[in-house]
Design an enzyme around this catalytic site. Structure first.
Site, PDB file in Angstrom:
ATOM      1  N   SER A 114       0.780   0.378   4.107  1.00 40.73           N
ATOM      2  CA  SER A 114      -0.671   0.393   3.598  1.00 40.73           C
ATOM      3  C   SER A 114      -0.759  -1.060   4.091  1.00 40.73           C
ATOM      4  O   SER A 114      -2.364  -1.357   3.376  1.00 40.73           O
ATOM      5  CB  SER A 114      -0.748   1.097   2.326  1.00 40.73           C
ATOM      6  OG  SER A 114      -0.523   0.511   1.734  1.00 40.73           O
ATOM      7  N   LYS A 133      -2.062  -2.968  -3.508  1.00 42.18           N
ATOM      8  CA  LYS A 133      -3.242  -3.293  -2.612  1.00 42.18           C
ATOM      9  C   LYS A 133      -4.402  -4.578  -3.273  1.00 42.18           C
ATOM     10  O   LYS A 133      -3.711  -5.147  -4.147  1.00 42.18           O
ATOM     11  CB  LYS A 133      -4.108  -1.895  -3.169  1.00 42.18           C
ATOM     12  CG  LYS A 133      -3.799  -0.642  -2.850  1.00 42.18           C
ATOM     13  CD  LYS A 133      -3.849   0.126  -1.302  1.00 42.18           C
ATOM     14  CE  LYS A 133      -3.099   1.441  -1.286  1.00 42.18           C
ATOM     15  NZ  LYS A 133      -1.356   1.484  -0.922  1.00 42.18           N
TER      16      LYS A 133
END
Length: 146
Positions: free
Chosen positions: A66, A103
């Site tokens: 991701s 993230k």
């Protein structure tokens, strides 16, 4: 939602012993090699180069895809500093509902999100009922090339 996570349930504290490497005193051209490649000018300690606060720095191994849009790939080693104040747009390791994830932190106008750097994954809006804490700020990514 697929996330990039760490492969350890617990972070690993860094060994504070110096790791000395030779440093060349010139820039490396992306063309032909320099004839002075056998001569070095100084030695550096990677701990001093890469770590701001030894007591608060940990290593995480990345699992998932991701964050590939900013060059964080599965198997990379992230240096994470727990003493830094996480700010908007920092890359962070967070604990979200008892799972680690890496993230980009979005924090604006009372809205908090964790944003993947791969367009196939949606941003994760942090809700009031979520168990969420920013565990630390990613300061360096050690990416193996071969």
């Amino acid at each position: 939602m697929e996330t990039t996570s760490v492969s350890h349930n617990h972070p690993v504290l860094l060994d504070p012993s110096p790791l000395w490497l030779d440093v060349c005193g010139w820039l490396v051209p992306a063309g032909f090699p320099s004839p002075a490649a056998d001569h070095t000018e100084e030695r550096i300690d990677l701990n001093k180069q890469l770590i701001r606060n030894k007591a608060a720095t940990y290593v995480f191994r990345v699992k998932g895809d991701s964050m590939t849009g900013i060059g964080i790939y599965e198997g990379d080693a992230l240096l994470v500093d727990r003493s830094m104040d996480p700010k908007h747009n920092h890359i962070v390791v967070a604990l979200l509902n008892n799972e680690f994830t890496v993230k980009r932190l979005y924090r604006r106008g009372g809205v908090v999100k964790l944003i993947a750097e791969n367009p196939i994954y949606p941003a994760r809006l942090i809700k009031e009922e979520d168990d969420f804490v920013v565990w630390g700020v990613v300061t360096n990514n050690i990416h193996k090339l071969c």
